[in-house]
Write a protein that holds these residues in place. Structure first.
Motif, PDB file in Angstrom:
ATOM      1  N   GLN A 222       0.827  -1.197   0.000  1.00 54.62           N
ATOM      2  CA  GLN A 222       0.000   0.000   0.000  1.00 54.62           C
ATOM      3  C   GLN A 222       0.869   1.257   0.000  1.00 54.62           C
ATOM      4  O   GLN A 222       1.921   1.283   0.643  1.00 54.62           O
ATOM      5  CB  GLN A 222      -0.889   0.029   1.250  1.00 54.62           C
ATOM      6  CG  GLN A 222      -1.788  -1.186   1.400  1.00 54.62           C
ATOM      7  CD  GLN A 222      -2.508  -1.190   2.735  1.00 54.62           C
ATOM      8  OE1 GLN A 222      -3.380  -0.352   2.990  1.00 54.62           O
ATOM      9  NE2 GLN A 222      -2.163  -2.129   3.606  1.00 54.62           N
ATOM     10  N   LEU A 224       1.946   5.127   0.970  1.00 57.80           N
ATOM     11  CA  LEU A 224       1.757   6.141   2.007  1.00 57.80           C
ATOM     12  C   LEU A 224       1.668   7.485   1.287  1.00 57.80           C
ATOM     13  O   LEU A 224       2.648   8.213   1.149  1.00 57.80           O
ATOM     14  CB  LEU A 224       2.924   6.127   3.009  1.00 57.80           C
ATOM     15  CG  LEU A 224       2.961   4.963   3.992  1.00 57.80           C
ATOM     16  CD1 LEU A 224       4.147   5.089   4.939  1.00 57.80           C
ATOM     17  CD2 LEU A 224       1.670   4.864   4.788  1.00 57.80           C
ATOM     18  N   LYS A 225       0.480   7.781   0.776  1.00 58.81           N
ATOM     19  CA  LYS A 225       0.294   8.932  -0.120  1.00 58.81           C
ATOM     20  C   LYS A 225       0.629  10.248   0.560  1.00 58.81           C
ATOM     21  O   LYS A 225       1.258  11.126  -0.043  1.00 58.81           O
ATOM     22  CB  LYS A 225      -1.162   8.958  -0.607  1.00 58.81           C
ATOM     23  CG  LYS A 225      -1.419   9.945  -1.738  1.00 58.81           C
ATOM     24  CD  LYS A 225      -0.733   9.466  -3.017  1.00 58.81           C
ATOM     25  CE  LYS A 225      -1.133  10.325  -4.221  1.00 58.81           C
ATOM     26  NZ  LYS A 225      -0.720  11.718  -4.132  1.00 58.81           N
ATOM     27  N   ALA A 226       0.227  10.406   1.821  1.00 62.61           N
ATOM     28  CA  ALA A 226       0.491  11.665   2.521  1.00 62.61           C
ATOM     29  C   ALA A 226       1.988  11.914   2.668  1.00 62.61           C
ATOM     30  O   ALA A 226       2.456  13.055   2.559  1.00 62.61           O
ATOM     31  CB  ALA A 226      -0.189  11.653   3.893  1.00 62.61           C
ATOM     32  N   THR A 249      -1.345  10.796   9.558  1.00 59.29           N
ATOM     33  CA  THR A 249      -2.413  10.700   8.565  1.00 59.29           C
ATOM     34  C   THR A 249      -2.196   9.513   7.644  1.00 59.29           C
ATOM     35  O   THR A 249      -3.127   8.754   7.342  1.00 59.29           O
ATOM     36  CB  THR A 249      -2.477  11.989   7.722  1.00 59.29           C
ATOM     37  OG1 THR A 249      -2.768  13.093   8.569  1.00 59.29           O
ATOM     38  CG2 THR A 249      -3.545  11.885   6.650  1.00 59.29           C
ATOM     39  N   ALA A 250      -0.950   9.330   7.196  1.00 59.76           N
ATOM     40  CA  ALA A 250      -0.643   8.243   6.272  1.00 59.76           C
ATOM     41  C   ALA A 250      -0.897   6.875   6.911  1.00 59.76           C
ATOM     42  O   ALA A 250      -1.467   5.974   6.279  1.00 59.76           O
ATOM     43  CB  ALA A 250       0.815   8.343   5.822  1.00 59.76           C
ATOM     44  N   ASP A 252      -2.925   6.132   9.371  1.00 55.27           N
ATOM     45  CA  ASP A 252      -4.360   5.919   9.622  1.00 55.27           C
ATOM     46  C   ASP A 252      -5.084   5.388   8.390  1.00 55.27           C
ATOM     47  O   ASP A 252      -6.113   4.721   8.510  1.00 55.27           O
ATOM     48  CB  ASP A 252      -5.020   7.223  10.079  1.00 55.27           C
ATOM     49  CG  ASP A 252      -4.721   7.542  11.536  1.00 55.27           C
ATOM     50  OD1 ASP A 252      -4.270   6.632  12.259  1.00 55.27           O
ATOM     51  OD2 ASP A 252      -4.941   8.706  11.955  1.00 55.27           O
ATOM     52  N   GLU A 253      -4.566   5.702   7.207  1.00 55.61           N
ATOM     53  CA  GLU A 253      -5.224   5.310   5.966  1.00 55.61           C
ATOM     54  C   GLU A 253      -4.898   3.881   5.539  1.00 55.61           C
ATOM     55  O   GLU A 253      -5.494   3.360   4.589  1.00 55.61           O
ATOM     56  CB  GLU A 253      -4.831   6.281   4.847  1.00 55.61           C
ATOM     57  CG  GLU A 253      -5.343   7.708   5.070  1.00 55.61           C
ATOM     58  CD  GLU A 253      -4.831   8.682   4.033  1.00 55.61           C
ATOM     59  OE1 GLU A 253      -3.898   8.303   3.273  1.00 55.61           O
ATOM     60  OE2 GLU A 253      -5.346   9.812   3.977  1.00 55.61           O
ATOM     61  N   LEU A 254      -3.987   3.227   6.244  1.00 56.91           N
ATOM     62  CA  LEU A 254      -3.576   1.876   5.852  1.00 56.91           C
ATOM     63  C   LEU A 254      -4.616   0.829   6.218  1.00 56.91           C
ATOM     64  O   LEU A 254      -5.225   0.879   7.291  1.00 56.91           O
ATOM     65  CB  LEU A 254      -2.253   1.510   6.542  1.00 56.91           C
ATOM     66  CG  LEU A 254      -0.995   2.229   6.060  1.00 56.91           C
ATOM     67  CD1 LEU A 254       0.183   1.856   6.961  1.00 56.91           C
ATOM     68  CD2 LEU A 254      -0.677   1.876   4.614  1.00 56.91           C
ATOM     69  N   GLU A 255      -4.814  -0.125   5.311  1.00 56.61           N
ATOM     70  CA  GLU A 255      -5.603  -1.320   5.621  1.00 56.61           C
ATOM     71  C   GLU A 255      -4.696  -2.282   6.391  1.00 56.61           C
ATOM     72  O   GLU A 255      -3.591  -2.614   5.938  1.00 56.61           O
ATOM     73  CB  GLU A 255      -6.062  -1.987   4.317  1.00 56.61           C
ATOM     74  CG  GLU A 255      -6.632  -3.390   4.488  1.00 56.61           C
ATOM     75  CD  GLU A 255      -6.562  -4.223   3.224  1.00 56.61           C
ATOM     76  OE1 GLU A 255      -6.646  -5.460   3.337  1.00 56.61           O
ATOM     77  OE2 GLU A 255      -6.413  -3.642   2.132  1.00 56.61           O
ATOM     78  N   ARG A 268       0.911  -0.640  12.654  1.00 54.34           N
ATOM     79  CA  ARG A 268       1.054   0.746  12.169  1.00 54.34           C
ATOM     80  C   ARG A 268       2.277   1.416  12.802  1.00 54.34           C
ATOM     81  O   ARG A 268       3.021   2.141  12.128  1.00 54.34           O
ATOM     82  CB  ARG A 268      -0.215   1.547  12.470  1.00 54.34           C
ATOM     83  CG  ARG A 268      -1.393   1.220  11.562  1.00 54.34           C
ATOM     84  CD  ARG A 268      -2.503   2.257  11.706  1.00 54.34           C
ATOM     85  NE  ARG A 268      -3.562   2.023  10.743  1.00 54.34           N
ATOM     86  CZ  ARG A 268      -4.661   1.322  10.990  1.00 54.34           C
ATOM     87  NH1 ARG A 268      -4.836   0.786  12.203  1.00 54.34           N
ATOM     88  NH2 ARG A 268      -5.576   1.142  10.066  1.00 54.34           N
TER      89      ARG A 268
END
Length: 289
Positions: A222, A224-226, A249-250, A252-255, A268
């Motif tokens: 996945q 880490l777009k942020a 933020t990055a 928190d968005e992970l599955e 995480r």
């Protein structure tokens, strides 16, 4: 336990291999077999026909082509990639990764293509290849198609490769900045792994773009777009504070799948620690390739 009875065939070309699999309702390609044969012995996977691709020329080739792309034949073993001079010179992090995959037996016979096609979430190469924006060349009865590493693994133990498509080559642009990789593992498989690749201008210490991938948390690597957005356009000296600001933020968005490797919060946290260690290594290298 022994596998169910099956036929065995050794074609000499990619076209013959593709045709041989297509002629059978449940034919499968076979090269290293470190995952496939084990699953067959456990009767988890059944096939009436194995197509051995070890005799097909060119599938174990590694080269830097005229377009400045690194090409790795899908039948290359982890051991071969680890010791190859092209990989050692241009992507030493990939060399190190392959030198530490699983165990000596797996590294000696297991192949990079087989690792990708099995789709095991707790694997090392897919995360690194996604960070490198690798392209996977598939040969099938309808011709050749290219799939990006980010899109190849669909879910756990499932890829977009059709049963009669043969993964032939993995290719990616020669890195113009540092490529780093860190993992935390239980036994021989990573519980969490993080790969990062920066793109830099010639003689520059400014990051043109960054790719960060986290693997083994969900069913596939996945981004880490942020963090990637925070790194774009900044100097190497600004990297650590930029990552620290974007990281919550990055993450928190992970599955994240909770399993025997740990809970979601724990994983995480590990991903964040590993990313910062990646950054420290890249900064220490002076931000150069």
């Amino acid at each position: 336990m022994l596998p169910s009875p099956f036929e065995f065939e050794r074609p000499s070309t990619i076209a013959d291999a593709v045709n041989a699999v297509g002629e059978s309702d449940d034919g499968m390609f076979y090269s290293g077999g470190t995952e496939l044969l084990l699953a067959m012995k456990m009767r988890v996977i059944h096939t009436g026909r194995l197509i051995d691709i070890k005799g097909i020329p060119g599938l174990d080739r590694i080269a830097l082509n005229d377009a400045n792309d690194i090409e790795i034949g899908a039948r290359c073993t982890h051991k071969k990639i680890a010791s190859d001079p092209v990989i050692r010179e241009h992507v030493p992090a990939l060399s190190s990764l392959c030198a530490n995959v699983a165990n000596v037996r797996v590294r000696s016979v297991g192949t990079i293509g087989g690792n990708l096609c099995f789709g095991e979430p707790h694997a090392d190469p897919p995360t690194m290849l996604a960070a490198l924006d690798a392209r996977l060349v598939l040969n099938g009865p309808s011709g050749t198609r290219i799939v990006h590493a980010d899109d190849f693994i669909r879910s756990e133990l499932e890829t977009v490769r059709e049963p009669d498509e043969l993964l032939a080559v993995i290719a990616f642009s020669r890195p113009t900045g540092p490529v780093t990789y860190r993992r935390f593992k239980h036994g021989e498989r990573p519980s969490v792994n993080v790969a990062m690749a920066w793109s830099l201008g010639v003689g520059e210490r400014t990051i043109k773009s960054a790719r960060v991938r986290v693997g083994a948390l969900g069913s596939r690597p996945q981004p880490l777009k942020a963090v990637e957005d925070a790194l774009q356009g900044i100097s190497v000296a600004e990297v650590r504070p930029a990552i620290e600001a974007a990281l919550p933020t990055a993450l928190d968005e992970l599955e994240v799948n909770e399993d025997r490797h740990g809970g979601a919060d724990y994983k995480r946290h590990l991903a964040g620690v590993l990313l910062l260690r990646n950054a420290e290594e890249a900064i220490a290298a002076g931000g150069s390739a």
